[in-house]
Enzyme design. Structure first.
Site, mmCIF file in Angstrom:
data_model
loop_
_atom_site.group_PDB
_atom_site.id
_atom_site.type_symbol
_atom_site.label_atom_id
_atom_site.label_comp_id
_atom_site.label_asym_id
_atom_site.label_seq_id
_atom_site.Cartn_x
_atom_site.Cartn_y
_atom_site.Cartn_z
ATOM 1 N N GLU A 19 0.631 -1.405 0.272
ATOM 2 C CA GLU A 19 0.191 0.154 -0.538
ATOM 3 C C GLU A 19 0.689 1.376 0.003
ATOM 4 O OE1 GLU A 19 -3.026 -0.522 3.606
ATOM 5 O OE2 GLU A 19 -4.241 -2.119 2.073
ATOM 6 N N GLU B 70 -7.136 -7.719 -0.656
ATOM 7 C CA GLU B 70 -7.106 -7.998 0.415
ATOM 8 C C GLU B 70 -8.812 -7.245 1.068
ATOM 9 O OE1 GLU B 70 -5.120 -5.441 3.276
ATOM 10 O OE2 GLU B 70 -3.347 -5.888 3.126
#
EC number: 3.2.1.23
Length: 673
Positions: A189, A272
């Site tokens: 991320e 995710e």
């Protein structure tokens, strides 16, 4: 025809068959390939849908790795995803750990044996609600200060060194080499943190150096334009995966994902898919509805999208490795629980007989046709009942016994825990000041994370240090100290707890301890002595009871508040003076009759305040029922043993008045409410 001639003819007959078999074997090995084409994942020449889940090896006792992977497989998963935390594998510079909890090769081989694929997230930053996002805290001691997650040359050289150890270990386990690893993630991320593309390019270069060009590298970023713009590197042929809230419509996000992958190379993948959420101390336990979670997954899988459940099984933040978050500033600090249950379908203790597991399992079968395996058996748990504990010693009585004399330091100003070499746990700071006739105001502008303050007269005082109060990172930084009417200076004791380093956001460079000057009535205190509190040998804590039999003179040598000219009263007087507001060690025992009687259990700390607990020298984590929500700590059966089992508790304030704990069957997240 002689026997030798017959044997030669037989060899001639068998040779073509042998060559054919070798060719087939070579062809089969060569066909082991995983790639993306026509916006679809392909494995060995056939379209492939990733139905994965995060199961972190470092949050599970190794004896349970196989059990948890089998429960993930029975859920319908064909792929396991896991982070690799640098701080576990290189706890000290050039000190490498790959055994026990850190035996990643065995974990990957086990997944392979169970016919499961692996998506490996090698960092170097992982986030994951893990201390410092997986970075070793010794990185925070380097001078000049390095910039984490950047193209800082010193930082990159250390990443290169770390990956130079890790990646050669996993290279033989890549899918093309006959192993289970189909994808390797770099960073995590990054688009929500920065835009240093040179940093990402360098990581790709190092990964390719050790892993070759066949392995699919990938990034994960939030499904928004800004995140994907900053965090993706399609020019390096690195696959861009996305994550997003389960309440979002996935397909517009998958369409956006295409813009950050090369044409035809954007198989829809949520790397995710959140099955639950994290919880901080002081919050209500986070839960998500099973039905809505299953419906959200169905929207992806039934249209041939791929998803990785985060988490499939959360596990436990054993020891001091929980992470933390900040808000608008670094003082807006919240530490994560010891439990990383995450409200995942496979619960912290392995339970799968719950609504979420069953709902997700039905959806996976319905959308993918993956056969339903037999539902795993229930996990056996035991309630071993009430355990009486006794106070072994106050921290102040035994600080010299549990603090390495070679690591005790003196400094004009307080030093950080990292500079003291105390990477986790607690550090005791001591100094002196001249008392006024009235009360004084103590100020600590910057403490990470929680400080307990005590005072006593420097000379002629046989009493324990008196508890004054708490200074916390997230609240008031001042305390009023009452007058002690000392004939000498006042000794000041500040016990600081590192509650877990920030793992996400701009304040990740999270040093611990007292990080500012300390003032009394506006005057800066100098001449500090710092004692690292070592909890590595709590199994020997019973020996500290010998202090209770020492002579007065001997006791004065081991007491932090005594001097050699003052005779202390028998330390046993203090150890038996009843419940007091002080950090102290407690010990309890319970018996298990046989190996077959070893079962998972939970230690309930209802009635206790805050601290850390050990079972048979194993750090099961922090407890804080005073604010909750977690009341009980998980104790997996493999750390227990037939015969006597020892529980050691380091309570920071005051224990349960009855001096008992209870070993129960079920988790409990209702404290502090």
């Amino acid at each position: 025809m002689g026997p030798s001639r017959s044997f030669q003819n037989l060899l001639l007959l068998l040779l073509p068959l042998a060559l054919a078999l070798c060719s087939a074997a070579a062809s089969g090995e060569a066909s082991r390939r995983f790639w993306v084409e026509n916006d679809t994942f392909w494995k060995d020449g056939a379209p492939f849908q990733i139905v994965g889940g995060d199961v972190h090896y470092f949050r599970i006792v190794p004896e349970y790795w196989k059990d948890r992977l089998l429960r993930a497989k029975a859920l319908g998963l064909n792929t396991i995803q896991t982070y690799v935390p640098w701080n576990l594998h290189e706890p000290k510079p050039l000190s490498w750990e790959f055994k026990g909890f850190t035996d990643i090769e065995s974990y990957l081989r086990l997944a392979h044996e169970l016919d499961m694929l692996v998506m490996l997230r090698v960092g170097p930053y992982i986030c994951g609600e893990w201390d410092l996002g997986g970075f070793p805290p010794w990185l925070l001691t380097i001078e000049p200060t390095i910039e984490l997650r950047s193209s800082d040359s010193t930082y990159l050289s250390l990443v290169d060194r770390w990956w130079g150890v890790l990646l050669p270990k996993i290279a033989p386990l890549l899918y093309s080499n006959g192993g289970p690893i189909i994808m390797v993630q770099i960073e995590n991320e990054f688009g929500s943190f920065g835009d240093d593309k040179n940093y990402l390019h360098y990581l790709v270069e190092v990964a390719r150096r050790y892993l070759g060009n066949d392995i699919m590298l990938y990034t994960t970023d939030g499904g928004a334009i800004g995140n994907l713009k900053n965090g993706t590197i399609l020019q390096d042929d690195v696959f861009a995966a996305v994550d997003f809230d389960t309440g979002s419509n996935p397909w517009p996000i998958f369409q956006l994902q295409k813009e950050y992958n090369l044409p035809g190379k954007s198989a829809p993948l949520s790397s995710e898919f959140y099955t639950g959420w994290l919880t901080h101390w002081g919050e209500r336990i986070a839960t998500t509805d099973a039905s809505s979670t299953a419906k959200a997954l169905k929207r992806i899988l039934c249209r041939n999208g791929s998803a990785v459940l985060y988490m499939a099984h959360g596990g436990t933040n054993f020891g001091f490795y929980n992470g933390a978050n900040t808000g608008q500033n670094e003082s807006d600090y919240k530490a994560d629980l010891t439990s990383y249950d995450y409200d995942a379908p496979i619960r912290e203790y392995g339970d799968v007989h719950n609504a979420k597991y069953k709902a997700l399992r039905r959806v996976i079968h319905e959308c993918t046709g993956i056969p339903l395996l037999q539902l795993p058996s229930k996990i056996e748990r035991a309630s071993y009942g009430l355990v009486e504990v006794q106070k072994v010693a106050s921290l102040f009585d035994v600080i010299h016994n549990i603090s390495d004399a070679l690591k005790v330091a003196f400094s004009e100003q307080p030093l950080s825990m990292e500079l003291m070499g105390q990477m986790f746990g607690f550090l005791l700071y001591t100094s002196e000041y001249q008392e006024k006739h009235s009360s004084s105001i103590l100020s600590i502008p910057k403490v990470h994370d929680r400080a307990q303050v005590f005072v006593s007269c420097s000379h002629g005082d046989v009493r324990k240090p008196r508890y004054v109060g708490i200074v916390e990172r997230w609240s008031s930084k001042t305390l009023q100290i009452p007058s002690l009417s000392c004939s000498s200076n006042v000794s000041l004791y500040i016990l600081v707890e590192n509650m877990g380093r920030v793992n996400y956001g701009p304040y990740i460079f999270d040093q611990k301890g007292i990080l500012s000057s300390v003032e009394i009535d506006g005057i800066i205190l100098r001449h500090w002595k710092m004692h690292p509190v070592s909890l590595n040998a709590v199994g020997n804590l019973s020996k500290l009871q010998l202090i209770m039999q020492m002579t007065d003179a001997e006791a004065s040598k081991v007491s932090i508040y005594g001097d050699s000219e003052n005779k202390l009263q028998d330390v046993s007087l203090y150890l038996n003076e009843g419940i007091s507001e002080e950090p102290a060690f407690y010990e309890g025992h319970f018996h298990i009759d046989s190996e077959s009687e070893k079962k998972d259990t939970f230690i309930s700390f209802r009635g206790w305040n805050k601290g850390v607990a050990f079972v048979n020298n194993f750090n099961i984590g922090r407890f804080w029922p005073a604010i909750g929500p977690q009341c009980a700590l998980y104790v997996p059966a493999p750390i227990l043993k037939p015969g006597d089992n020892v529980i050691v508790i380091f309570e920071l304030h005051s224990p349960n008045p009855e001096l008992t704990i209870k070993l129960v069957k079920d988790p409990d997240f209702t404290c502090g409410q």
